[in-house]
Design a protein around this motif. Structure first.
Motif, mmCIF file in Angstrom:
data_model
loop_
_atom_site.group_PDB
_atom_site.id
_atom_site.type_symbol
_atom_site.label_atom_id
_atom_site.label_comp_id
_atom_site.label_asym_id
_atom_site.label_seq_id
_atom_site.Cartn_x
_atom_site.Cartn_y
_atom_site.Cartn_z
ATOM 1 N N GLY A 200 0.778 -1.224 0.000
ATOM 2 C CA GLY A 200 0.000 0.000 0.000
ATOM 3 C C GLY A 200 0.813 1.280 0.000
ATOM 4 N N ASP A 212 -6.612 3.013 -3.867
ATOM 5 C CA ASP A 212 -6.161 1.630 -3.735
ATOM 6 C C ASP A 212 -4.998 1.496 -2.755
ATOM 7 O OD1 ASP A 212 -6.228 -1.217 -4.652
ATOM 8 O OD2 ASP A 212 -4.178 -0.709 -5.267
ATOM 9 N N GLU A 215 -6.126 2.390 0.776
ATOM 10 C CA GLU A 215 -6.956 1.359 1.403
ATOM 11 C C GLU A 215 -6.101 0.221 1.942
ATOM 12 O OE1 GLU A 215 -10.099 -0.002 -1.144
ATOM 13 O OE2 GLU A 215 -11.469 1.527 -0.368
ATOM 14 N N ARG A 216 -5.133 -0.227 1.150
ATOM 15 C CA ARG A 216 -4.234 -1.285 1.611
ATOM 16 C C ARG A 216 -3.471 -0.833 2.854
ATOM 17 N NH1 ARG A 216 -3.088 -5.407 -2.187
ATOM 18 N NH2 ARG A 216 -3.960 -5.034 -4.266
#
Length: 351
Positions: A200, A212, A215-216
């Motif tokens: 991430g 993306d 979020e990771r």
């Protein structure tokens, strides 16, 4: 295999763009009628949007790093004066820390809305600073009853601060592999946390406005904090709490700088932890993998860049030595701690 593991009771809501709805649902679930909103002035506009439909009794914006005792006392007095029945904290680790300080003496439930990767929202650990000494403890009253994760709230966090905050989360993972209550469940959470952060954080650096990578990273930060909450504070966090309390160093950057030095210090006597880190990083050893990630992120490298003076090293070593966990993998002495902290001060290659 023999161990005792404690899983903390907590509700998690994870959905981008849904902070306001999530907070409203949690406040309604608690049947709360007088909400205390804790958010620093910098988060005022964001907080206004999130709590617009809530029965807000007061807004409190006096938020400082390391939660000075006098700041905590004023927040507690404000909660009592306005008869608050729930706290909604919106912000990073300092904001969550202040909410915990209020909950510690009032028992008020906390609904935490994180805007960084600090992870404090998922632990029952509190910290207060007085006379340049940071005291920490554990108490079930300070564990937020619910966390509302909304990745979109991290989009305004600059890349530099995102990197430091994310490496702070990664430090939770690493420390959890050898902390006083380390166990196989903590290790599983920690390794998955490293995996998520390793994927991430470079995504955040490459595309700060994308969800993306963030979020990771946010998912990894939660896992890291859950592992840390169960495993307890290892050498890394003991060092950083001492430095933060004594010298008012920035929390995330201090953790980001110190981490590789503690890993280099402990790894030779923690082969299983090193093997796990090497595997998840895809590197020859844990330190090599961590350093490769840090190079990709242009991570903070030296404590002197954040106001820590070389002349303060002897006092810092003495204070850290008193707090080293008894079962730390490598026996700590005044001499080897002095070498480690000096290297972290100047930013030399960890060895």
């Amino acid at each position: 295999m023999r161990f005792v593991h404690a899983t903390l009771p907590q509700r998690i809501r994870f959905a981008s763009g849904a902070a306001a709805a999530g907070v409203r649902a949690e406040v309604e679930r608690l049947d709360a009628r007088r909400v205390m909103v804790i958010a620093a002035d910098a988060e005022r506009v964001l907080a206004d949007e999130i709590v617009a439909d809530l029965p807000v009794a007061l807004r409190h914006d006096e938020v400082l790093m390391h939660v000075p005792v006098d700041v905590a006392e004023r927040a507690r007095a404000a909660a009592a004066a306005h008869e608050a029945d729930v706290i909604v904290s919106i912000g990073g680790g300092s904001t969550t820390g202040l909410a915990k300080a209020v909950a510690l003496t009032t028992g008020l439930p906390i609904v935490a809305v994180p805007t960084t990767y600090a992870g404090s929202e998922a632990t029952d650990v509190w910290g207060l600073t007085e006379n340049s000494v940071k005291t920490t403890g554990r108490d079930p009253r300070v564990l937020p009853v619910a966390i509302v994760y909304d990745t979109s709230l991290t989009l305004t966090l600059p890349v530099e601060l995102s990197v430091a905050s994310g490496l702070n989360a990664l430090a939770h993972c690493v420390d959890s592999l050898w902390a006083p209550r380390a166990d196989p469940i903590n290790a599983a959470l920690a390794v998955e946390g490293v995996r998520a952060l390793n994927l991430g954080l470079p995504g955040v650096a490459r595309n700060p406005s994308g969800l993306d990578g963030r979020e990771r990273a946010l998912y990894g930060a939660y896992l890291s904090a859950v592992a840390f909450a169960s495993a307890g504070s290892g050498l890394h966090h003991k060092i950083c709490h001492v430095l933060g309390g004594m010298y008012n160093l920035p929390h995330a950057q201090t953790h980001a700088v110190v981490l590789p030095y503690v890993l280099a210090f402990n790894a030779p006597n923690a082969p299983d932890a090193d093997r796990r880190l090497a595997e998840v990083f895809g590197a020859g050893n844990g330190l090599a993998g961590l350093q490769a990630l840090r190079a990709t992120l242009d991570a903070p490298t030296a404590l002197r860049d954040y106001g820590f003076a070389e002349a303060d090293l002897p006092d810092a070593v003495e204070a850290v030595l008193k707090s080293v966990p008894e079962d730390n993998p490598t026996k700590a002495t005044a001499d080897n701690l002095a070498v480690m902290l000096h290297a972290a001060w100047e930013g030399s290659e960890p060895a």
